[in-house]
Structure formats: C-alpha cells, structure tokens
Write a protein that holds these residues in place. Structure first.
Motif, PDB file in Angstrom:
ATOM      1  N   ARG A 241      -0.221   2.328   4.433  1.00  0.00           N
ATOM      2  CA  ARG A 241      -1.574   2.300   4.989  1.00  0.00           C
ATOM      3  C   ARG A 241      -1.526   2.642   6.473  1.00  0.00           C
ATOM      4  O   ARG A 241      -1.137   1.784   7.296  1.00  0.00           O
ATOM      5  N   GLU A 242      -1.917   3.856   6.805  1.00  0.00           N
ATOM      6  CA  GLU A 242      -1.861   4.354   8.191  1.00  0.00           C
ATOM      7  C   GLU A 242      -2.668   3.476   9.147  1.00  0.00           C
ATOM      8  O   GLU A 242      -3.846   3.193   8.876  1.00  0.00           O
ATOM      9  N   GLY A 243      -2.047   3.042  10.232  1.00  0.00           N
ATOM     10  CA  GLY A 243      -2.768   2.336  11.299  1.00  0.00           C
ATOM     11  C   GLY A 243      -2.931   0.836  11.077  1.00  0.00           C
ATOM     12  O   GLY A 243      -3.356   0.121  11.979  1.00  0.00           O
ATOM     13  N   TYR A 244      -2.585   0.355   9.894  1.00  0.00           N
ATOM     14  CA  TYR A 244      -2.770  -1.082   9.611  1.00  0.00           C
ATOM     15  C   TYR A 244      -1.546  -1.880  10.044  1.00  0.00           C
ATOM     16  O   TYR A 244      -0.411  -1.427   9.927  1.00  0.00           O
ATOM     17  N   ASP A 245      -1.804  -3.118  10.510  1.00  0.00           N
ATOM     18  CA  ASP A 245      -0.710  -3.977  10.993  1.00  0.00           C
ATOM     19  C   ASP A 245      -0.347  -5.031   9.935  1.00  0.00           C
ATOM     20  O   ASP A 245      -0.485  -4.779   8.732  1.00  0.00           O
ATOM     21  N   HIS A 246       0.097  -6.198  10.384  1.00  0.00           N
ATOM     22  CA  HIS A 246       0.612  -7.228   9.474  1.00  0.00           C
ATOM     23  C   HIS A 246      -0.419  -8.323   9.193  1.00  0.00           C
ATOM     24  O   HIS A 246      -0.146  -9.260   8.461  1.00  0.00           O
ATOM     25  N   SER A 247      -1.592  -8.202   9.789  1.00  0.00           N
ATOM     26  CA  SER A 247      -2.523  -9.333   9.823  1.00  0.00           C
ATOM     27  C   SER A 247      -3.395  -9.437   8.576  1.00  0.00           C
ATOM     28  O   SER A 247      -3.400  -8.555   7.713  1.00  0.00           O
ATOM     29  N   TYR A 248      -4.218 -10.487   8.560  1.00  0.00           N
ATOM     30  CA  TYR A 248      -5.181 -10.651   7.465  1.00  0.00           C
ATOM     31  C   TYR A 248      -6.325  -9.628   7.559  1.00  0.00           C
ATOM     32  O   TYR A 248      -7.040  -9.425   6.586  1.00  0.00           O
ATOM     33  N   PHE A 249      -6.497  -8.940   8.723  1.00  0.00           N
ATOM     34  CA  PHE A 249      -7.471  -7.827   8.762  1.00  0.00           C
ATOM     35  C   PHE A 249      -6.996  -6.735   7.802  1.00  0.00           C
ATOM     36  O   PHE A 249      -7.795  -6.107   7.103  1.00  0.00           O
ATOM     37  N   TYR A 250      -5.694  -6.521   7.781  1.00  0.00           N
ATOM     38  CA  TYR A 250      -5.090  -5.544   6.854  1.00  0.00           C
ATOM     39  C   TYR A 250      -5.188  -6.059   5.411  1.00  0.00           C
ATOM     40  O   TYR A 250      -5.650  -5.334   4.509  1.00  0.00           O
ATOM     41  N   ILE A 251      -4.807  -7.298   5.195  1.00  0.00           N
ATOM     42  CA  ILE A 251      -4.830  -7.847   3.829  1.00  0.00           C
ATOM     43  C   ILE A 251      -6.243  -7.775   3.247  1.00  0.00           C
ATOM     44  O   ILE A 251      -6.442  -7.321   2.111  1.00  0.00           O
ATOM     45  N   SER A 252      -7.226  -8.178   4.045  1.00  0.00           N
ATOM     46  CA  SER A 252      -8.594  -8.214   3.514  1.00  0.00           C
ATOM     47  C   SER A 252      -9.111  -6.807   3.204  1.00  0.00           C
ATOM     48  O   SER A 252     -10.014  -6.642   2.384  1.00  0.00           O
ATOM     49  N   SER A 253      -8.518  -5.784   3.849  1.00  0.00           N
ATOM     50  CA  SER A 253      -8.942  -4.402   3.570  1.00  0.00           C
ATOM     51  C   SER A 253      -8.518  -3.936   2.184  1.00  0.00           C
ATOM     52  O   SER A 253      -9.133  -3.027   1.624  1.00  0.00           O
ATOM     53  N   PHE A 254      -7.445  -4.515   1.640  1.00  0.00           N
ATOM     54  CA  PHE A 254      -6.882  -4.015   0.374  1.00  0.00           C
ATOM     55  C   PHE A 254      -6.764  -5.073  -0.720  1.00  0.00           C
ATOM     56  O   PHE A 254      -6.273  -4.779  -1.808  1.00  0.00           O
ATOM     57  N   ILE A 255      -7.206  -6.291  -0.429  1.00  0.00           N
ATOM     58  CA  ILE A 255      -7.053  -7.364  -1.427  1.00  0.00           C
ATOM     59  C   ILE A 255      -7.810  -7.021  -2.722  1.00  0.00           C
ATOM     60  O   ILE A 255      -7.346  -7.334  -3.824  1.00  0.00           O
ATOM     61  N   GLY A 256      -8.929  -6.328  -2.566  1.00  0.00           N
ATOM     62  CA  GLY A 256      -9.716  -5.947  -3.748  1.00  0.00           C
ATOM     63  C   GLY A 256      -8.914  -5.036  -4.675  1.00  0.00           C
ATOM     64  O   GLY A 256      -8.948  -5.194  -5.900  1.00  0.00           O
ATOM     65  N   GLU A 257      -8.172  -4.099  -4.082  1.00  0.00           N
ATOM     66  CA  GLU A 257      -7.338  -3.187  -4.892  1.00  0.00           C
ATOM     67  C   GLU A 257      -6.275  -3.958  -5.662  1.00  0.00           C
ATOM     68  O   GLU A 257      -5.951  -3.628  -6.802  1.00  0.00           O
ATOM     69  N   HIS A 258      -5.706  -4.972  -5.000  1.00  0.00           N
ATOM     70  CA  HIS A 258      -4.644  -5.743  -5.674  1.00  0.00           C
ATOM     71  C   HIS A 258      -5.222  -6.576  -6.815  1.00  0.00           C
ATOM     72  O   HIS A 258      -4.624  -6.662  -7.889  1.00  0.00           O
TER      73      HIS A 258
END
Ligand SMILES: N[C@@H](CCC(=O)N[C@@H](CS)C(=O)NCC(=O)O)C(=O)O
Length: 283
Positions: free
Chosen positions: A256-273
């Motif tokens: 995921r380009e530009g995303y870090d380790h935080s929950y901002f990143y997790i919340s962006s893709f949790i739906g896909e998981h």
C-alpha cells in the motif's frame, strides 16, 4: 468461566462489548472485545479473531480500526483479546514497551519467570475459542484469524501451527520472520531462551511455512510501503514471500503506497480483510 460485561455500545446496528474473565491458562484477569452484529439475534455466526500489536490492549482495535461497520455488513463476530497477561507484577514486566505487559508475542513461554503466565498462544487458540463458543451464538469451528504487527505474527503462527483450525488468515504489517529482527529476537530470547538451545523456528512464520502440512491455506498479507518498521527491517515480508515460494504455500502481499504502520492504515483496509475472511467463512 464466568464472563463479566465491562461495556456495551450499540454500533452499526450491532453491539460492541468488552468482557473480562479469569483466564486459567494465563493465571490472571483478562479482557477481550467482541462485536456482535445484529444478525446474531436470529442465527449462529462465524467468528474472526483479531490480534493486536505491541503496546496495545483490547481498546486500540475497538476504537480505531472501524471494523464494526464491516462486521455488521458481512455478518461476522469479531473477537479481540488483550496482548499479554496483566497485573501480575512479574519482575521486569513493565520495564520495556516491547517485552512483558502489552507484548506477549503470542508464544507459550518456556523461560522463568514468564512460563507460568505468558502463554498467549494457548490462550488464543484454546481457551478463548472455548469461551466464545460456550457463551455466544457462534458457529463452532467456523473461524478465521487476523492481526497487526506482533499480532500479525501471532495470527500467522496460530494458523500455521494449527492446520484446519482457522478457515483463513490475514495480517497487516506482520513481523514475518521474528528470529531475524530485533523485536522478535528480544522477545524469543526472553520467553523461549537462547536461539542455540531453543526451538525458535517453531514460533516463526517464515520457518513454519516451510513445514506446513495441512488443508490449503493462503496467506493474505498487507503492508504499508511507508511503514518505518518495514524500513527498520522489523517486518521482513520478503523473507516470508520467499519461503512461501519454496514451500508452494500461496501468499498474497498487498503493498500500500504511502501508508504507515498506524491504525489510519489499518482502518483504510480492514473492510477488505473482513470481506476476504467472509468469503471463506460463509461457504
Ligand atoms: N511505541 C512504539 C510504537 C508502537 C506501535 O506502533 N505499536 C503499534 C503496534 S506494533 C500499535 O498498534 N500501536 C497502538 C496504536 O496505534 O493505537 C514507538 O513509539 O515506536
């Protein structure tokens, strides 16, 4: 195994709750979060377990991941335990943010003074599953597991060491090869003993994949390209990908380009998981 309800909030039609209970395996009071979609009033539902990373309690995922919306949409229960035993006052358990409390690493410790209580692997794969199936309207044995960072490592080893127990596994920025990174080496040294005399490979996803022998399992991995812990070589996803190639275990690595380790990143893709797991759980 009495459960005590600590909190209850209506969310997206279902309920986000937190329970506490006395854990036999860990020898202390533990908390876990559980999201119960509204469909659970009428039928049994499958479960996805979430394992959090270093420094987290059960609260981080509940408050920051945004998972509730998708759990309701796909009709899955989500259970998220704490990341270590708590309140035991074992000497040294609060001295480090990456070892002891908040950093149980999802192993069963063999070393003093940890081995009596630091058994998060058995807690997650046995006791917690039993508690959930005894106390909630879930389909017994229909479950998946996912996690983040230390919890991503946890999810991978729980699935790889228990073929067939989980229908699917996924991880955000997992510690893929703990024997080869600073976080993992510190934790394994403390909980399992020196590498020369202990079986670190029994607790390392990159090693476990090489000897995996069970029903087909695809590893679904997510990694932010701007994650500072990736750059510091704590996560080592390429080692896992290489091991999967050799072992012919399928792996999907989403960069995921530009995303870090935080929950901002997790919340962006949790739906896909959650959608990914739901495909395996609703069959
Ligand atoms: N304390 C560490 C960071 C620890 C960290 O990033 N923990 C991740 C898991 S490895 C996490 O989920 N933190 C809790 C949060 O973001 O809510 C530092 O300052 O470098």
């Amino acid at each position: 195994m009495a459960l005590v309800e600590i909190s209850k909030y209506k969310s997206f039609g279902g309920f986000q709750k937190v329970f506490s209970h006395k854990s036999k395996i860990l020898g202390c009071e533990m908390k876990f979060g559980i999201y119960l979609p509204s469909q659970i009033e009428d039928k049994k539902l499958p479960v996805i377990y979430w394992l959090s990373g270093l420094t987290c309690s059960e609260a981080n995922f509940i408050e920051k991941s945004g998972a509730q919306r998708y759990a309701q949409e796909y009709g899955v229960v989500i259970v998220n335990p704490d990341t270590s035993p708590r309140g035991l006052n074992i000497s040294g358990d609060k001295d480090n943010w990456d070892f002891g409390e908040g950093a149980g690493f999802y192993v069963d410790a063999t070393e003093e003074p940890w081995k009596k209580n630091y058994n998060m692997f058995s807690y997650v794969t046995k006791e917690l599953i039993e508690i959930i199936s005894t106390n909630f309207n879930v389909i017994e044995g229909t479950q998946s597991i996912m996690g983040h960072s230390m919890g991503g490592h946890g999810a991978l080893i729980c699935a790889l060491k228990n073929p067939g127990l989980y229908q699917s596994v996924s991880a955000f920025a997992p510690i893929c090869n703990p024997s080869k990174c600073a976080w993992g080496r510190k934790a394994f040294e403390g909980y399992l003993g020196p590498q020369e005399t202990s079986n670190w490979s029994d607790w390392d996803a990159t090693e476990l994949v090489k000897v995996y022998n069970g029903p087909p399992l695809c590893l679904f991995i997510d990694q932010g390209a701007a994650d500072k812990f990736l750059q510091e070589e704590q996560l080592l996803p390429n080692n896992l990908v290489e091991a999967c190639k050799i072992a012919k275990v399928p792996i999907i690595l989403n960069k995921r380009e530009g995303y870090d380790h935080s929950y901002f990143y997790i919340s962006s893709f949790i739906g896909e998981h959650i959608k990914h797991h739901s495909g395996y759980l609703q069959k």
